[in-house]
Write a protein that holds these residues in place. Structure first.
Motif, PDB file in Angstrom:
ATOM      1  N   THR A  46      19.915  39.317  47.684  1.00 41.13           N
ATOM      2  CA  THR A  46      20.987  38.321  47.652  1.00 41.13           C
ATOM      3  C   THR A  46      21.128  37.716  46.260  1.00 41.13           C
ATOM      4  N   SER A  47      20.035  37.682  45.504  1.00 36.62           N
ATOM      5  CA  SER A  47      20.120  37.193  44.127  1.00 36.62           C
ATOM      6  C   SER A  47      21.002  38.113  43.292  1.00 36.62           C
ATOM      7  N   ARG A  48      20.806  39.419  43.451  1.00 40.30           N
ATOM      8  CA  ARG A  48      21.632  40.384  42.719  1.00 40.30           C
ATOM      9  C   ARG A  48      23.095  40.279  43.146  1.00 40.30           C
ATOM     10  N   PHE A  49      23.320  40.275  44.448  1.00 40.05           N
ATOM     11  CA  PHE A  49      24.686  40.230  44.962  1.00 40.05           C
ATOM     12  C   PHE A  49      25.385  38.937  44.547  1.00 40.05           C
ATOM     13  N   GLY A  50      24.721  37.804  44.737  1.00 40.15           N
ATOM     14  CA  GLY A  50      25.324  36.515  44.397  1.00 40.15           C
ATOM     15  C   GLY A  50      25.591  36.370  42.915  1.00 40.15           C
ATOM     16  N   SER A  51      24.657  36.817  42.084  1.00 41.39           N
ATOM     17  CA  SER A  51      24.843  36.730  40.633  1.00 41.39           C
ATOM     18  C   SER A  51      26.002  37.593  40.183  1.00 41.39           C
ATOM     19  N   MET A  52      26.076  38.818  40.699  1.00 43.50           N
ATOM     20  CA  MET A  52      27.168  39.704  40.307  1.00 43.50           C
ATOM     21  C   MET A  52      28.513  39.194  40.817  1.00 43.50           C
ATOM     22  N   LEU A  53      28.560  38.746  42.066  1.00 39.72           N
ATOM     23  CA  LEU A  53      29.801  38.221  42.634  1.00 39.72           C
ATOM     24  C   LEU A  53      30.303  37.030  41.832  1.00 39.72           C
ATOM     25  N   CYS A  54      29.430  36.070  41.591  1.00 37.68           N
ATOM     26  CA  CYS A  54      29.829  34.879  40.850  1.00 37.68           C
ATOM     27  C   CYS A  54      30.181  35.217  39.405  1.00 37.68           C
ATOM     28  N   GLY A  55      29.451  36.139  38.795  1.00 34.54           N
ATOM     29  CA  GLY A  55      29.752  36.531  37.420  1.00 34.54           C
ATOM     30  C   GLY A  55      31.119  37.174  37.295  1.00 34.54           C
ATOM     31  N   VAL A  56      31.448  38.062  38.218  1.00 35.36           N
ATOM     32  CA  VAL A  56      32.763  38.716  38.186  1.00 35.36           C
ATOM     33  C   VAL A  56      33.874  37.696  38.404  1.00 35.36           C
ATOM     34  N   ILE A  57      33.682  36.790  39.339  1.00 33.63           N
ATOM     35  CA  ILE A  57      34.697  35.765  39.597  1.00 33.63           C
ATOM     36  C   ILE A  57      34.859  34.860  38.378  1.00 33.63           C
ATOM     37  N   ALA A  58      33.740  34.481  37.746  1.00 30.30           N
ATOM     38  CA  ALA A  58      33.807  33.602  36.575  1.00 30.30           C
ATOM     39  C   ALA A  58      34.566  34.278  35.437  1.00 30.30           C
ATOM     40  N   VAL A  59      34.269  35.531  35.165  1.00 27.86           N
ATOM     41  CA  VAL A  59      34.977  36.252  34.101  1.00 27.86           C
ATOM     42  C   VAL A  59      36.461  36.374  34.440  1.00 27.86           C
ATOM     43  N   PHE A  60      36.774  36.671  35.689  1.00 30.97           N
ATOM     44  CA  PHE A  60      38.168  36.793  36.108  1.00 30.97           C
ATOM     45  C   PHE A  60      38.904  35.462  35.957  1.00 30.97           C
ATOM     46  N   MET A  61      38.276  34.376  36.374  1.00 28.99           N
ATOM     47  CA  MET A  61      38.934  33.076  36.295  1.00 28.99           C
ATOM     48  C   MET A  61      39.118  32.632  34.842  1.00 28.99           C
ATOM     49  N   ILE A  62      38.153  32.938  33.983  1.00 26.29           N
ATOM     50  CA  ILE A  62      38.313  32.622  32.557  1.00 26.29           C
ATOM     51  C   ILE A  62      39.486  33.420  31.992  1.00 26.29           C
ATOM     52  N   ALA A  63      39.617  34.675  32.382  1.00 28.03           N
ATOM     53  CA  ALA A  63      40.742  35.485  31.915  1.00 28.03           C
ATOM     54  C   ALA A  63      42.064  34.918  32.416  1.00 28.03           C
TER      55      ALA A  63
END
Length: 104
Positions: free
Chosen positions: A81-98
């Motif tokens: 869940t650490s891997r999944f949560g980190s990747m999910l949140c990271g992708v969303i953060a990069v998308f929202m910054i874009a």
């Protein structure tokens, strides 16, 4: 002749930070989805309500990424869940910054 039995006897559990990170990623996705829904419903004139949902989504994603990455320091835990949560949140953060940079 038995080759290998893949039994796993362990008292390990998922890392708490991973569970929190995954939950924050899901909340971030829900916030973003609701903002998109409101924007379509208002024909692109969502204004402050849609923008605040976008900022909320970004904040949740960034905090979820940090918590997920910190959770890898927990000893004797499973980190799925650490891997999944980190990747999910990271992708969303990069998308929202874009998205925010496109709006500037």
């Amino acid at each position: 002749m038995k080759l290998f039995n893949k039994y796993k006897f362990s008292d390990k559990s998922q890392a708490l930070g991973g569970l929190i990170s995954t939950a924050m990623g899901i909340l971030s996705l829900l916030s973003f989805g609701y903002g998109v829904y409101l924007s379509f419903k208002a024909a692109g004139e969502g204004g402050l309500r849609v923008g605040s949902l976008g900022i909320l989504s970004l904040i949740l994603a960034v905090i979820g990424t940090v918590i997920g990455l910190i959770s890898f320091k927990e000893d004797n835990k499973f980190y799925g869940t650490s891997r999944f949560g980190s990747m999910l949140c990271g992708v969303i953060a990069v998308f929202m910054i874009a998205v925010f940079l496109m709006g500037i």
